[in-house]
Write a protein that holds these residues in place. Structure first.
Motif, PDB file in Angstrom:
ATOM      1  N   GLU A 116      24.849  24.845  53.240  1.00 42.91           N
ATOM      2  CA  GLU A 116      24.332  25.456  51.882  1.00 42.91           C
ATOM      3  C   GLU A 116      24.646  24.269  51.000  1.00 42.91           C
ATOM      4  O   GLU A 116      23.797  24.072  50.215  1.00 42.91           O
ATOM      5  N   GLU A 117      25.911  23.736  50.950  1.00 41.03           N
ATOM      6  CA  GLU A 117      26.148  22.986  49.981  1.00 41.03           C
ATOM      7  C   GLU A 117      25.296  21.552  49.928  1.00 41.03           C
ATOM      8  O   GLU A 117      25.015  21.087  48.852  1.00 41.03           O
ATOM      9  N   ALA A 118      25.119  21.040  51.282  1.00 40.64           N
ATOM     10  CA  ALA A 118      24.465  19.631  51.362  1.00 40.64           C
ATOM     11  C   ALA A 118      22.937  20.176  50.719  1.00 40.64           C
ATOM     12  O   ALA A 118      22.392  19.097  49.939  1.00 40.64           O
ATOM     13  N   VAL A 119      22.467  21.131  51.142  1.00 37.65           N
ATOM     14  CA  VAL A 119      20.943  21.472  50.580  1.00 37.65           C
ATOM     15  C   VAL A 119      20.781  21.583  49.116  1.00 37.65           C
ATOM     16  O   VAL A 119      20.207  21.164  48.574  1.00 37.65           O
ATOM     17  N   MET A 120      21.852  22.561  48.717  1.00 39.82           N
ATOM     18  CA  MET A 120      21.850  22.643  46.971  1.00 39.82           C
ATOM     19  C   MET A 120      21.993  21.468  46.443  1.00 39.82           C
ATOM     20  O   MET A 120      21.436  21.331  45.322  1.00 39.82           O
ATOM     21  N   SER A 121      22.797  20.305  47.012  1.00 38.62           N
ATOM     22  CA  SER A 121      22.940  19.300  46.197  1.00 38.62           C
ATOM     23  C   SER A 121      22.007  18.198  46.105  1.00 38.62           C
ATOM     24  O   SER A 121      22.197  17.298  45.592  1.00 38.62           O
ATOM     25  N   GLY A 122      21.137  18.494  47.312  1.00 38.53           N
ATOM     26  CA  GLY A 122      19.884  17.548  47.496  1.00 38.53           C
ATOM     27  C   GLY A 122      20.399  16.350  48.182  1.00 38.53           C
ATOM     28  O   GLY A 122      19.513  15.244  47.849  1.00 38.53           O
ATOM     29  N   SER A 123      21.370  16.355  48.970  1.00 38.72           N
ATOM     30  CA  SER A 123      21.767  15.026  49.589  1.00 38.72           C
ATOM     31  C   SER A 123      21.003  15.124  50.927  1.00 38.72           C
ATOM     32  O   SER A 123      21.581  13.926  51.820  1.00 38.72           O
TER      33      SER A 123
ATOM     34  N   SER B  78       2.188   6.941  61.213  1.00 36.96           N
ATOM     35  CA  SER B  78       2.939   7.721  61.973  1.00 36.96           C
ATOM     36  C   SER B  78       4.288   8.195  61.199  1.00 36.96           C
ATOM     37  O   SER B  78       4.713   9.557  61.335  1.00 36.96           O
ATOM     38  N   TRP B  79       4.699   7.429  60.603  1.00 30.82           N
ATOM     39  CA  TRP B  79       5.998   7.527  59.604  1.00 30.82           C
ATOM     40  C   TRP B  79       5.784   8.665  58.678  1.00 30.82           C
ATOM     41  O   TRP B  79       6.660   9.514  58.653  1.00 30.82           O
ATOM     42  N   THR B  80       4.555   8.531  58.113  1.00 30.77           N
ATOM     43  CA  THR B  80       4.387   9.577  56.761  1.00 30.77           C
ATOM     44  C   THR B  80       4.149  10.777  57.609  1.00 30.77           C
ATOM     45  O   THR B  80       4.211  11.810  56.793  1.00 30.77           O
ATOM     46  N   THR B  81       3.687  10.853  58.762  1.00 28.12           N
ATOM     47  CA  THR B  81       3.493  12.213  59.431  1.00 28.12           C
ATOM     48  C   THR B  81       4.516  12.832  59.881  1.00 28.12           C
ATOM     49  O   THR B  81       4.964  13.932  59.684  1.00 28.12           O
ATOM     50  N   LEU B  82       5.636  11.944  60.540  1.00 22.38           N
ATOM     51  CA  LEU B  82       6.725  12.430  60.964  1.00 22.38           C
ATOM     52  C   LEU B  82       7.833  12.872  59.827  1.00 22.38           C
ATOM     53  O   LEU B  82       8.834  13.684  60.055  1.00 22.38           O
ATOM     54  N   PHE B  83       7.666  12.130  58.633  1.00 26.69           N
ATOM     55  CA  PHE B  83       8.744  12.363  57.951  1.00 26.69           C
ATOM     56  C   PHE B  83       8.914  13.797  57.272  1.00 26.69           C
ATOM     57  O   PHE B  83      10.144  14.419  57.214  1.00 26.69           O
ATOM     58  N   PRO B  84       7.846  14.399  56.897  1.00 29.37           N
ATOM     59  CA  PRO B  84       8.217  15.952  56.519  1.00 29.37           C
ATOM     60  C   PRO B  84       8.755  16.905  57.664  1.00 29.37           C
ATOM     61  O   PRO B  84       9.684  17.605  57.266  1.00 29.37           O
ATOM     62  N   PHE B  85       8.493  16.387  58.838  1.00 33.42           N
ATOM     63  CA  PHE B  85       8.954  17.380  59.947  1.00 33.42           C
ATOM     64  C   PHE B  85      10.690  17.129  59.897  1.00 33.42           C
ATOM     65  O   PHE B  85      11.332  17.820  60.213  1.00 33.42           O
ATOM     66  N   LEU B  86      10.823  15.813  59.842  1.00 34.93           N
ATOM     67  CA  LEU B  86      12.171  15.489  59.959  1.00 34.93           C
ATOM     68  C   LEU B  86      12.991  15.977  58.726  1.00 34.93           C
ATOM     69  O   LEU B  86      14.282  16.496  58.974  1.00 34.93           O
ATOM     70  N   ASN B  87      12.545  15.801  57.658  1.00 32.83           N
ATOM     71  CA  ASN B  87      13.141  16.514  56.545  1.00 32.83           C
ATOM     72  C   ASN B  87      13.403  17.822  56.589  1.00 32.83           C
ATOM     73  O   ASN B  87      14.402  18.473  56.315  1.00 32.83           O
ATOM     74  N   LEU B  88      12.316  18.608  57.115  1.00 36.06           N
ATOM     75  CA  LEU B  88      12.445  20.107  57.406  1.00 36.06           C
ATOM     76  C   LEU B  88      13.561  20.388  58.440  1.00 36.06           C
ATOM     77  O   LEU B  88      14.375  21.391  58.209  1.00 36.06           O
ATOM     78  N   LEU B  89      13.662  19.620  59.416  1.00 37.37           N
ATOM     79  CA  LEU B  89      14.539  19.743  60.592  1.00 37.37           C
ATOM     80  C   LEU B  89      16.067  19.416  59.909  1.00 37.37           C
ATOM     81  O   LEU B  89      16.934  20.173  60.356  1.00 37.37           O
ATOM     82  N   ALA B  90      16.084  18.444  58.982  1.00 38.99           N
ATOM     83  CA  ALA B  90      17.262  18.091  58.555  1.00 38.99           C
ATOM     84  C   ALA B  90      17.909  19.335  57.655  1.00 38.99           C
ATOM     85  O   ALA B  90      19.208  19.571  57.534  1.00 38.99           O
ATOM     86  N   LYS B  91      17.022  19.698  56.645  1.00 37.48           N
ATOM     87  CA  LYS B  91      17.381  20.729  55.834  1.00 37.48           C
ATOM     88  C   LYS B  91      17.977  22.002  56.665  1.00 37.48           C
ATOM     89  O   LYS B  91      18.782  22.774  56.195  1.00 37.48           O
ATOM     90  N   SER B  92      16.978  22.444  57.748  1.00 43.88           N
ATOM     91  CA  SER B  92      17.252  23.764  58.289  1.00 43.88           C
ATOM     92  C   SER B  92      18.647  23.492  59.072  1.00 43.88           C
ATOM     93  O   SER B  92      19.180  24.596  59.399  1.00 43.88           O
ATOM     94  N   LEU B  93      19.128  22.329  59.449  1.00 41.22           N
ATOM     95  CA  LEU B  93      20.468  22.282  60.138  1.00 41.22           C
ATOM     96  C   LEU B  93      21.614  21.945  59.212  1.00 41.22           C
ATOM     97  O   LEU B  93      22.631  21.745  59.611  1.00 41.22           O
ATOM     98  N   SER B  94      21.355  21.741  57.942  1.00 45.34           N
ATOM     99  CA  SER B  94      22.248  21.280  57.012  1.00 45.34           C
ATOM    100  C   SER B  94      23.099  22.581  56.381  1.00 45.34           C
ATOM    101  O   SER B  94      22.482  23.729  56.215  1.00 45.34           O
TER     102      SER B  94
END
Length: 307
Positions: A54-61, A36-52
């Protein structure tokens, strides 16, 4: 009362799990939690990137949680005319393809579920043959071209209206229904179509809900057919739009003959726009699952048991 208490106590003792069974259950819980975690992880990562930001996404944090939350990316995606046009095209294809697919699949499955049909085994073998061998990409394209379906919305769902796998599931479900219902309806003068649409279909809602989900997901996620047959940008569905969005990582759009760089317009990143677009495109089909979940297992099991 005392006797019932003793019986309940004996029952609890009888179903008490051994040490090996407990270890097995713990292993199962851990294993499926990991899946379940391996299934949810990509969605959580996409959600975090979409809400972060520009500086945070570009820095890879950005990993699981958004950094410097902003909603400008979603505002841009939802206000983009090309995205919304592709979204409406996908909704149209999914609804029309699912409705027509269910109708044509039921019409094919019903006669094949009747043992009295002459040549029944031959027709079933012909359907199964198409599961193993297809006409090939180029002959199929030439056929669509001769039918004047290329670069139209019809080509995105007409060739895929009958899935043999789905038809066999519905056929098996029809075979599990009591023959007495049909015989009594015929004694009252009902035709075959009346029996199908007024008796058989209402009794087959679980399998129809399951197959509807199969068709809807298939039409919603399909991008290959549109990539082959569609040339007009106004007819491109959402999945093809997303595919081009991911391939062209510089996120440069061409609208009305004017090239517009998104980075110059929005204070965001291509990765954030990709993440927001994927989430918005995935959300509608995810919302369908809870409403059909109660039919899903029952429909597949009953339709697959009888061969």
């Amino acid at each position: 009362m005392e006797r019932q208490w003793i019986t309940a106590r004996r029952t609890r003792s009888a179903i008490r799990m051994s040490v090996g069974e407990r270890i097995f259950h713990v292993f199962n819980y851990l294993f499926f939690a990991l899946v379940s975690w391996t299934t949810l992880f990509p969605f959580l990562n996409l959600l975090a990137k979409s809400l972060s930001s520009e500086e945070a996404v570009m820095s890879g944090s950005v990993s699981l949680f958004p950094v410097d939350i902003q909603f400008g990316t979603y505002l841009y995606v939802l206000s983009d005319s090309q995205f919304m046009r592709a979204f409406l095209v996908s909704v149209t294809i999914a609804l029309a393809g699912t409705a027509l697919g269910l109708l044509m699949t039921a019409l094919a499955a019903y006669p094949l579920s009747k043992p009295r049909l002459r040549g029944r085994k031959f027709f079933i073998l012909m359907y199964v043959f198409t599961m193993l061998f297809s006409g090939g990409l180029i002959p199929t394209y030439l056929l669509m071209q001769r039918l004047n379906l290329v670069d139209t919305l019809w080509v995105l769902f007409l060739p895929s209206m009958i899935s043999v796998f789905n038809m066999l599931i519905i056929k098996n479900y029809f075979e599990s229904l009591p023959e007495e219902l049909e015989e009594s309806a015929k004694m009252d003068g009902a035709s075959n179509l009346t029996i199908l649409f007024r008796i058989t279909v209402p009794l087959s809602l679980p399998v129809f809900a399951t197959i509807a989900l199969f068709y809807a997901v298939g039409f919603w996620n399909d991008y290959f057919a549109s990539m082959i047959y569609i040339n007009t940008s106004e007819l491109k569905p959402l999945q093809l739009y997303l595919k081009e969005l991911l391939v062209h990582s510089n996120i440069t759009y061409q609208d009305g003959g004017h090239v517009t760089n998104v980075d110059a317009v929005m204070n965001t990143t291509p990765q954030a726009i990709q993440a927001a677009s994927i989430l918005v495109a995935t959300l509608p089909i995810l919302l369908v699952y809870p409403f059909l979940q109660k039919y899903f297992v029952k429909g597949v099991l009953i339709g697959s048991v009888k061969g």
